[in-house]
Design a protein around this motif. Structure first.
Motif, PDB file in Angstrom:
ATOM      1  N   PRO A   1      -5.674  23.477  57.679  1.00  0.00           N
ATOM      2  CA  PRO A   1      -6.518  24.609  58.077  1.00  0.00           C
ATOM      3  C   PRO A   1      -6.477  24.796  59.590  1.00  0.00           C
ATOM      4  CG  PRO A   1      -7.640  23.310  56.429  1.00  0.00           C
ATOM      5  CD  PRO A   1      -6.398  22.536  56.801  1.00  0.00           C
ATOM      6  N   GLY A   2      -6.387  26.046  60.005  1.00  0.00           N
ATOM      7  CA  GLY A   2      -6.264  26.372  61.414  1.00  0.00           C
ATOM      8  C   GLY A   2      -4.834  26.413  61.911  1.00  0.00           C
TER       9      GLY A   2
ATOM     10  N   ARG B   1       0.621  38.387  47.878  1.00  0.00           N
ATOM     11  CA  ARG B   1       0.414  36.996  47.514  1.00  0.00           C
ATOM     12  C   ARG B   1      -0.319  36.899  46.188  1.00  0.00           C
ATOM     13  NH1 ARG B   1      -3.981  35.248  52.217  1.00  0.00           N
ATOM     14  NH2 ARG B   1      -5.786  36.388  51.363  1.00  0.00           N
ATOM     15  N   GLN B   2      -0.106  35.766  45.536  1.00  0.00           N
ATOM     16  CA  GLN B   2      -0.758  35.521  44.255  1.00  0.00           C
ATOM     17  C   GLN B   2      -1.167  34.065  44.177  1.00  0.00           C
ATOM     18  OE1 GLN B   2       1.550  36.647  40.789  1.00  0.00           O
ATOM     19  NE2 GLN B   2      -0.284  36.782  39.540  1.00  0.00           N
ATOM     20  N   ALA B   3      -2.469  33.860  44.076  1.00  0.00           N
ATOM     21  CA  ALA B   3      -3.021  32.526  43.886  1.00  0.00           C
ATOM     22  C   ALA B   3      -3.177  32.268  42.392  1.00  0.00           C
ATOM     23  CB  ALA B   3      -4.366  32.415  44.596  1.00  0.00           C
ATOM     24  N   PRO B   4      -3.200  30.992  41.993  1.00  0.00           N
ATOM     25  CA  PRO B   4      -3.348  30.671  40.569  1.00  0.00           C
ATOM     26  C   PRO B   4      -4.592  31.321  39.973  1.00  0.00           C
ATOM     27  CG  PRO B   4      -2.746  28.712  41.800  1.00  0.00           C
ATOM     28  CD  PRO B   4      -3.022  29.782  42.816  1.00  0.00           C
ATOM     29  N   GLY B   5      -4.410  31.996  38.846  1.00  0.00           N
ATOM     30  CA  GLY B   5      -5.523  32.630  38.170  1.00  0.00           C
ATOM     31  C   GLY B   5      -5.917  33.975  38.732  1.00  0.00           C
TER      32      GLY B   5
ATOM     33  N   GLU C   1      -8.191  29.403  51.584  1.00  0.00           N
ATOM     34  CA  GLU C   1      -8.111  30.546  50.672  1.00  0.00           C
ATOM     35  C   GLU C   1      -6.846  31.373  50.862  1.00  0.00           C
ATOM     36  OE1 GLU C   1     -10.658  29.734  52.693  1.00  0.00           O
ATOM     37  OE2 GLU C   1     -11.583  31.527  53.609  1.00  0.00           O
ATOM     38  N   ASP C   2      -6.037  31.047  51.855  1.00  0.00           N
ATOM     39  CA  ASP C   2      -4.734  31.699  52.013  1.00  0.00           C
ATOM     40  C   ASP C   2      -3.666  31.051  51.134  1.00  0.00           C
ATOM     41  OD1 ASP C   2      -5.460  31.936  55.512  1.00  0.00           O
ATOM     42  OD2 ASP C   2      -5.561  33.566  54.038  1.00  0.00           O
ATOM     43  N   THR C   3      -4.021  29.958  50.479  1.00  0.00           N
ATOM     44  CA  THR C   3      -3.075  29.269  49.607  1.00  0.00           C
ATOM     45  C   THR C   3      -2.645  30.185  48.463  1.00  0.00           C
ATOM     46  OG1 THR C   3      -3.943  27.082  50.120  1.00  0.00           O
ATOM     47  CG2 THR C   3      -2.769  27.339  48.022  1.00  0.00           C
TER      48      THR C   3
ATOM     49  N   GLN D   1       5.963  29.356  48.501  1.00  0.00           N
ATOM     50  CA  GLN D   1       4.632  28.759  48.367  1.00  0.00           C
ATOM     51  C   GLN D   1       4.045  28.441  49.738  1.00  0.00           C
ATOM     52  OE1 GLN D   1       2.726  27.891  45.437  1.00  0.00           O
ATOM     53  NE2 GLN D   1       1.136  27.550  46.994  1.00  0.00           N
ATOM     54  N   VAL D   2       2.810  28.842  49.932  1.00  0.00           N
ATOM     55  CA  VAL D   2       2.034  28.470  51.119  1.00  0.00           C
ATOM     56  C   VAL D   2       0.803  27.703  50.645  1.00  0.00           C
ATOM     57  CG1 VAL D   2       0.637  29.315  53.036  1.00  0.00           C
ATOM     58  CG2 VAL D   2       2.834  30.406  52.514  1.00  0.00           C
ATOM     59  N   THR D   3       0.644  26.493  51.158  1.00  0.00           N
ATOM     60  CA  THR D   3      -0.504  25.660  50.802  1.00  0.00           C
ATOM     61  C   THR D   3      -1.234  25.266  52.073  1.00  0.00           C
ATOM     62  OG1 THR D   3       0.651  24.797  48.856  1.00  0.00           O
ATOM     63  CG2 THR D   3      -1.278  23.576  49.630  1.00  0.00           C
ATOM     64  N   VAL D   4      -2.519  25.598  52.128  1.00  0.00           N
ATOM     65  CA  VAL D   4      -3.350  25.269  53.285  1.00  0.00           C
ATOM     66  C   VAL D   4      -4.358  24.228  52.839  1.00  0.00           C
ATOM     67  CG1 VAL D   4      -4.814  26.144  55.124  1.00  0.00           C
ATOM     68  CG2 VAL D   4      -3.054  27.623  54.116  1.00  0.00           C
ATOM     69  N   SER D   5      -4.187  23.017  53.336  1.00  0.00           N
ATOM     70  CA  SER D   5      -5.030  21.916  52.894  1.00  0.00           C
ATOM     71  C   SER D   5      -5.011  20.804  53.919  1.00  0.00           C
ATOM     72  CB  SER D   5      -4.529  21.386  51.546  1.00  0.00           C
ATOM     73  OG  SER D   5      -5.248  20.235  51.145  1.00  0.00           O
ATOM     74  N   SER D   6      -6.137  20.114  54.018  1.00  0.00           N
ATOM     75  CA  SER D   6      -6.205  18.951  54.906  1.00  0.00           C
ATOM     76  C   SER D   6      -5.890  17.680  54.129  1.00  0.00           C
ATOM     77  CB  SER D   6      -7.595  18.859  55.540  1.00  0.00           C
ATOM     78  OG  SER D   6      -8.590  18.848  54.548  1.00  0.00           O
TER      79      SER D   6
END
Length: 119
Positions: free
Chosen positions: A14-15, A38-42, A88-90, A114-119
């Motif tokens: 994040p950031g 973009r499309q997130a799961p669900g 939430e950009d994931t 795929q873009v994953t934003v996570s700590s």
């Protein structure tokens, strides 16, 4: 007809920042507009940003001020600079181009990155 190939996705905290690229198999003049979705799961696929051949840009409210779309006509490539990324950009990010044919406008999509934003 055109093939679109995205690249630049990955895992970021994040950031953080990422720059996505969408390389077209032909000149992007006449592919109007080009954009990122973009499309997130669900979730349904949603617009992130678009750019016209004239340089007019449009952004989703959720990314305005953080993301920037740009085009390099010499390289037939559209970019999405993503700053201050949030969890939430994931999503899977897709490039889209629209070509007007004699039969009407036709949309072309890339395979996604795929873009994953996570700590």
């Amino acid at each position: 007809q055109v093939q679109l190939v995205e690249s630049g996705g990955g895992l970021v905290q994040p950031g953080g920042t990422l720059r996505l690229s969408c390389a077209a198999s032909r000149s992007i003049f006449g592919i109007n507009p080009m954009g990122w979705y973009r499309q997130a799961p669900g979730n349904q696929r949603e617009l992130v940003a678009t750019i016209t051949n004239g340089g007019t840009t449009n952004y989703a409210d959720s990314v305005a001020g953080r993301f920037t779309i740009s085009a390099d006509y010499a390289k037939n490539t559209v970019y999405l600079q993503m700053n201050n990324l949030k969890p939430e950009d994931t999503a899977v990010y897709y490039c889209k181009g629209t070509i007007v044919t004699w039969a009407g406008p036709r949309d072309y999509w890339g395979q996604g990155t795929q873009v994953t934003v996570s700590s």
